[in-house]
Design a protein around this motif. Structure first.
Motif, PDB file in Angstrom:
ATOM      1  N   VAL A 113       0.834  -1.207   0.000  1.00 18.55           N
ATOM      2  CA  VAL A 113       0.000   0.000   0.000  1.00 18.55           C
ATOM      3  C   VAL A 113       0.867   1.254   0.000  1.00 18.55           C
ATOM      4  CG1 VAL A 113      -1.686   1.317   1.334  1.00 18.55           C
ATOM      5  CG2 VAL A 113      -1.957  -1.155   1.084  1.00 18.55           C
ATOM      6  N   ALA A 114       1.956   1.241   0.762  1.00 17.10           N
ATOM      7  CA  ALA A 114       2.864   2.393   0.792  1.00 17.10           C
ATOM      8  C   ALA A 114       3.469   2.647  -0.586  1.00 17.10           C
ATOM      9  CB  ALA A 114       3.970   2.154   1.825  1.00 17.10           C
ATOM     10  N   THR A 115       3.818   1.577  -1.291  1.00 18.51           N
ATOM     11  CA  THR A 115       4.357   1.725  -2.651  1.00 18.51           C
ATOM     12  C   THR A 115       3.302   2.321  -3.576  1.00 18.51           C
ATOM     13  OG1 THR A 115       5.797  -0.209  -2.318  1.00 18.51           O
ATOM     14  CG2 THR A 115       5.393   0.483  -4.591  1.00 18.51           C
ATOM     15  N   PHE A 116       2.067   1.900  -3.422  1.00 16.46           N
ATOM     16  CA  PHE A 116       0.976   2.426  -4.233  1.00 16.46           C
ATOM     17  C   PHE A 116       0.785   3.923  -3.993  1.00 16.46           C
ATOM     18  CE2 PHE A 116      -3.704   3.254  -4.473  1.00 16.46           C
ATOM     19  CZ  PHE A 116      -3.837   3.145  -5.844  1.00 16.46           C
ATOM     20  N   ILE A 117       0.899   4.345  -2.737  1.00 19.94           N
ATOM     21  CA  ILE A 117       0.688   5.760  -2.387  1.00 19.94           C
ATOM     22  C   ILE A 117       1.855   6.616  -2.851  1.00 19.94           C
ATOM     23  CG2 ILE A 117       0.461   7.378  -0.456  1.00 19.94           C
ATOM     24  CD1 ILE A 117      -1.030   5.132   1.052  1.00 19.94           C
ATOM     25  N   VAL A 118       3.065   6.151  -2.602  1.00 15.07           N
ATOM     26  CA  VAL A 118       4.260   6.931  -2.939  1.00 15.07           C
ATOM     27  C   VAL A 118       4.530   6.895  -4.439  1.00 15.07           C
ATOM     28  CG1 VAL A 118       6.763   7.091  -2.609  1.00 15.07           C
ATOM     29  CG2 VAL A 118       5.270   6.599  -0.656  1.00 15.07           C
ATOM     30  N   GLY A 119       4.190   5.776  -5.088  1.00 14.51           N
ATOM     31  CA  GLY A 119       4.442   5.643  -6.517  1.00 14.51           C
ATOM     32  C   GLY A 119       3.431   6.415  -7.354  1.00 14.51           C
ATOM     33  N   PRO A 120       3.428   6.171  -8.660  1.00 18.31           N
ATOM     34  CA  PRO A 120       2.503   6.866  -9.573  1.00 18.31           C
ATOM     35  C   PRO A 120       1.090   6.292  -9.461  1.00 18.31           C
ATOM     36  CG  PRO A 120       3.805   5.273 -10.783  1.00 18.31           C
ATOM     37  CD  PRO A 120       4.322   5.250  -9.374  1.00 18.31           C
ATOM     38  N   THR A 121       0.352   6.706  -8.463  1.00 19.52           N
ATOM     39  CA  THR A 121      -0.895   6.059  -8.060  1.00 19.52           C
ATOM     40  C   THR A 121      -1.906   5.921  -9.196  1.00 19.52           C
ATOM     41  OG1 THR A 121      -0.589   6.959  -5.836  1.00 19.52           O
ATOM     42  CG2 THR A 121      -2.771   6.126  -6.399  1.00 19.52           C
ATOM     43  N   VAL A 122      -2.230   7.019  -9.865  1.00 23.57           N
ATOM     44  CA  VAL A 122      -3.238   6.971 -10.929  1.00 23.57           C
ATOM     45  C   VAL A 122      -2.775   6.079 -12.073  1.00 23.57           C
ATOM     46  CG1 VAL A 122      -4.504   8.333 -12.624  1.00 23.57           C
ATOM     47  CG2 VAL A 122      -4.146   9.251 -10.317  1.00 23.57           C
ATOM     48  N   PHE A 123      -1.514   6.220 -12.446  1.00 23.24           N
ATOM     49  CA  PHE A 123      -0.976   5.386 -13.513  1.00 23.24           C
ATOM     50  C   PHE A 123      -1.056   3.905 -13.149  1.00 23.24           C
ATOM     51  CE2 PHE A 123       2.684   3.027 -15.200  1.00 23.24           C
ATOM     52  CZ  PHE A 123       2.431   3.136 -16.564  1.00 23.24           C
ATOM     53  N   LEU A 124      -0.782   3.556 -11.904  1.00 26.34           N
ATOM     54  CA  LEU A 124      -0.812   2.159 -11.483  1.00 26.34           C
ATOM     55  C   LEU A 124      -2.221   1.581 -11.583  1.00 26.34           C
ATOM     56  CD1 LEU A 124       1.571   2.239  -8.382  1.00 26.34           C
ATOM     57  CD2 LEU A 124       2.061   1.345 -10.668  1.00 26.34           C
ATOM     58  N   VAL A 125      -3.227   2.389 -11.269  1.00 31.65           N
ATOM     59  CA  VAL A 125      -4.614   1.919 -11.393  1.00 31.65           C
ATOM     60  C   VAL A 125      -4.943   1.635 -12.851  1.00 31.65           C
ATOM     61  CG1 VAL A 125      -7.038   2.543 -11.099  1.00 31.65           C
ATOM     62  CG2 VAL A 125      -5.387   3.096  -9.306  1.00 31.65           C
ATOM     63  N   LEU A 126      -4.576   2.555 -13.731  1.00 28.30           N
ATOM     64  CA  LEU A 126      -4.844   2.369 -15.161  1.00 28.30           C
ATOM     65  C   LEU A 126      -4.048   1.184 -15.709  1.00 28.30           C
ATOM     66  CD1 LEU A 126      -4.706   6.126 -16.329  1.00 28.30           C
ATOM     67  CD2 LEU A 126      -6.732   4.739 -15.850  1.00 28.30           C
ATOM     68  N   LEU A 127      -2.784   1.121 -15.350  1.00 29.97           N
ATOM     69  CA  LEU A 127      -1.924   0.038 -15.822  1.00 29.97           C
ATOM     70  C   LEU A 127      -2.430  -1.321 -15.340  1.00 29.97           C
ATOM     71  CD1 LEU A 127       0.823  -0.847 -17.149  1.00 29.97           C
ATOM     72  CD2 LEU A 127       1.833  -0.605 -14.884  1.00 29.97           C
ATOM     73  N   GLY A 128      -2.781  -1.395 -14.054  1.00 31.76           N
ATOM     74  CA  GLY A 128      -3.239  -2.658 -13.494  1.00 31.76           C
ATOM     75  C   GLY A 128      -4.529  -3.138 -14.123  1.00 31.76           C
ATOM     76  N   THR A 129      -5.461  -2.223 -14.350  1.00 30.73           N
ATOM     77  CA  THR A 129      -6.736  -2.593 -14.978  1.00 30.73           C
ATOM     78  C   THR A 129      -6.518  -3.163 -16.363  1.00 30.73           C
ATOM     79  OG1 THR A 129      -7.852  -0.829 -13.738  1.00 30.73           O
ATOM     80  CG2 THR A 129      -8.997  -1.732 -15.667  1.00 30.73           C
ATOM     81  N   GLN A 130      -5.693  -2.481 -17.155  1.00 29.53           N
ATOM     82  CA  GLN A 130      -5.435  -2.923 -18.523  1.00 29.53           C
ATOM     83  C   GLN A 130      -4.646  -4.237 -18.552  1.00 29.53           C
ATOM     84  OE1 GLN A 130      -4.337   0.221 -21.194  1.00 29.53           O
ATOM     85  NE2 GLN A 130      -3.125  -1.145 -22.509  1.00 29.53           N
ATOM     86  N   ALA A 131      -3.652  -4.352 -17.674  1.00 30.10           N
ATOM     87  CA  ALA A 131      -2.837  -5.569 -17.641  1.00 30.10           C
ATOM     88  C   ALA A 131      -3.669  -6.774 -17.206  1.00 30.10           C
ATOM     89  CB  ALA A 131      -1.643  -5.380 -16.704  1.00 30.10           C
ATOM     90  N   PHE A 132      -4.552  -6.578 -16.225  1.00 30.35           N
ATOM     91  CA  PHE A 132      -5.415  -7.665 -15.776  1.00 30.35           C
ATOM     92  C   PHE A 132      -6.351  -8.107 -16.900  1.00 30.35           C
ATOM     93  CE2 PHE A 132      -9.410  -9.160 -13.846  1.00 30.35           C
ATOM     94  CZ  PHE A 132      -8.924 -10.246 -13.130  1.00 30.35           C
ATOM     95  N   GLY A 133      -6.909  -7.130 -17.618  1.00 30.53           N
ATOM     96  CA  GLY A 133      -7.769  -7.462 -18.753  1.00 30.53           C
ATOM     97  C   GLY A 133      -7.024  -8.236 -19.821  1.00 30.53           C
ATOM     98  N   GLY A 134      -5.779  -7.831 -20.083  1.00 31.53           N
ATOM     99  CA  GLY A 134      -4.977  -8.541 -21.074  1.00 31.53           C
ATOM    100  C   GLY A 134      -4.657  -9.958 -20.642  1.00 31.53           C
ATOM    101  N   MET A 135      -4.412 -10.146 -19.342  1.00 33.95           N
ATOM    102  CA  MET A 135      -4.113 -11.485 -18.842  1.00 33.95           C
ATOM    103  C   MET A 135      -5.320 -12.407 -19.024  1.00 33.95           C
ATOM    104  SD  MET A 135      -3.335 -12.821 -14.969  1.00 33.95           S
ATOM    105  CE  MET A 135      -5.084 -12.708 -14.575  1.00 33.95           C
TER     106      MET A 135
END
Length: 542
Positions: A280-302
């Motif tokens: 969770v700390a990595t999610f907050i400190v990292g590029p939060t919005v980008f990670l949500v978009l990236l994760g959604t698309q990557a999960f769909g691709g998987m």
């Protein structure tokens, strides 16, 4: 009094042993360790030859078998056989403790190691299955998608199928011991579980577990050693590696002797808390919005490409087979080498649970923890590399894969706090992986005793630690990968036979799913017994 206690401990150790499994399993493992000290080159060359042979002839089989196991477990979750119960007692642990132990027992050690690292490799060198250039913006999504595929369902599936098979026959049949060969009860026959075939399977299970677990311990140990060198300039060398692994071996031995309730369960719960906090700390400190978009698309691709990714052998694609062997086949073989230990441990903690509950926890609930970790940590690493926030591939090329996490967290605010938390997580997952695996090996060599003696556990703890240290010194990650493939490949067929045995057992006792009960496959209609001669077995609702 102390002498009497010592004698009784030694007496218990000798009395509980399955001499054939222990002597052959220990002889094979200790013999390889001894040969290393006599002739390291011989061991290294033998590992190389065995690894190449396994990849050349069995890579397709591993991919196909693991895919079938995933499909079967998904069917157990949604199908009518899911209500079948492992034994008739109530579960021993709460669901959260059950989940934490199942996750921490072994799988999470690899998750921690590869979390900040793997997506970077795919970003730099994407799978030939996808027409994407390395280092491009498109490669970011494909990299995380490939990582999620490798760590979400398939690896967990081979652990779970063995756990269900061992647990069902051990808890639902009289006089069936809690050991790996019990997973093949329908094929071997209940009366032959002490025969040569069963002994051979248990010996191979001991050897596979030593190789697979030592691989994971080696990964985690190398991450710890590399972190000390990269961040604080402490170069331990070969002697230091032995000291670090010895210290960690001592720690997990203490946890192991405390037992499942006081040792493994409590430490597993702590692991999951720290794991979630760091994620969770990595999610907050990292590029939060980008990670949500990236994760959604990557999960769909998987999800969309799951079948093609599962069965991609690289045929007809330049460099495709080598890529598949280096990554997907390696991961499946590694997981398969863990399957006897992880399956036995899952069976040990699953008594009283339904097949659906174990299957769901094994592949769905654990994926729910794994997918965010690789999305947040791996996605942050790829984002930082692509946008020039920090160079991670450079240090990886210089120091190896274990350094990726430290290079990433170094770029974060309060980076030292992240790195210390990461080191603690590495260490505690090492301990839970080692003590639960040592418990499982001890169970294998005592004919299935749920609580083997401390001497037995300590012996196997030392063997595991020594093997991990030797593999780290021999060749780092490459030697570890080779060991996993060699020990895991043959167990693909054990898992397949366990699956077929469950299908046969469940369809015979709890009703067929595809064909009606009086259907037949070939030949003329068989004579049906009269109603008075019926010997049907009631379903699980009775």
């Amino acid at each position: 009094m102390a002498d009497s206690d010592d004698l009784s401990a030694v007496g218990r150790f000798r009395e509980e042993l399955d001499p054939i499994v222990f002597l052959f399993g220990a002889g094979l493992s200790v013999g390889i360790i001894a040969l290393y000290f006599i002739s390291p080159t011989t061991v290294e060359n033998a590992i190389g030859v065995a690894n190449e042979s396994m990849l050349e002839y069995l890579n397709w089989a591993l991919l196909l078998i693991v895919f079938l196991i995933v499909l079967f477990l998904l069917f157990l979750i949604i199908g009518p056989w899911g209500k079948i119960r492992l034994g008739d007692e109530k579960p021993e642990y709460s669901f959260l403790s059950f989940f934490a132990m199942l996750y921490s027992a072994g799988f999470a050690a690899g998750v921690v190691f590869w979390g900040p690292t793997e997506a970077l490799f795919y970003y730099d060198n994407p799978s030939p299955l996808f027409d994407v250039s390395g280092g491009s913006a498109e490669a970011m999504t494909v990299a995380v998608q490939q990582t999620l595929f490798h760590w979400a369902l398939p690896q967990l599936a081979v652990f779970t199928i063995m756990g269900i098979a061992i647990g069902y026959f051990a808890y639902n049949y009289d006089s069936v011991p809690l050991r790996v060969s019990s997973a093949l009860t329908p094929l071997l026959g209940k009366d032959n579980l002490d025969g040569n075939a069963a002994k051979f399977i248990d010996i191979i299970a001991v050897f596979a577990t030593i190789g697979g677990v030592a691989t994971s311990l080696g990964f985690i140990g190398s991450q710890f050693v590399t972190g000390l060198d990269y961040q604080w300039g402490i170069d331990l060398g070969s002697t230091g590696i032995l000291l670090v692994v010895t210290t960690m071996t001592l720690l997990f031995t203490i946890s192991m002797v405390l037992g499942v309730d006081r040792g493994i369960r409590r430490l597993s719960n702590f692991n999951m808390i720290l794991f979630v906090v760091l994620m969770v700390a990595t999610f907050i400190v990292g590029p939060t919005v980008f990670l949500v978009l990236l994760g959604t698309q990557a999960f769909g691709g998987m999800v969309t490409n799951f079948v093609s990714m599962s069965l991609f052998t690289g045929a007809g694609v330049e460099g495709g087979t080598q890529w598949a062997n280096d990554w997907t086949v390696f991961y499946w073989a590694w997981a398969l080498s863990w399957s006897p230990f992880a399956g036995l441990f899952i069976a040990r903690i699953s008594k009283g649970r339904t097949v659906r509950e174990v299957a769901f926890t094994g592949i769905a609930a654990t994926s729910g923890a794994t997918i965010p970790w690789f999305t947040f940590v791996g996605g942050s690493a790829v984002w930082a590399q692509h946008n020039g926030v920090t160079d991670i591939l450079g240090p990886v090329g210089e120091h190896g894969a274990p350094v990726a996490g430290f290079a990433l967290f170094e770029a974060f605010p309060l980076g030292s706090v992240f790195m210390i938390a990461f080191m603690i997580l590495v260490t505690t997952f090492f301990i839970t992986s080692a003590d639960s695996s040592t418990l499982a090996v001890s169970m294998m060599t005592t004919g299935g005793k749920a609580s083997p003696s401390s001497i037995n556990r300590i012996f196997w703890g030392v063997v595991l630690g020594m093997t991990a240290a030797i593999l780290m010194i021999l060749g780092g990650v490459d030697a570890l990968q080779s060991a996993a493939i060699i020990t895991g490949g043959p167990f693909a067929f054990v898992c397949l036979f366990a699956l077929l045995g469950l299908v046969r057992e469940f369809s015979a006792k709890f009703g067929r799913v595809l064909l009606q009960d009086d259907a037949w496959i070939v030949g003329s209609r068989p004579e049906r017994p009269s109603s008075g001669d019926s010997d049907a077995v009631p379903g699980d609702d009775d």
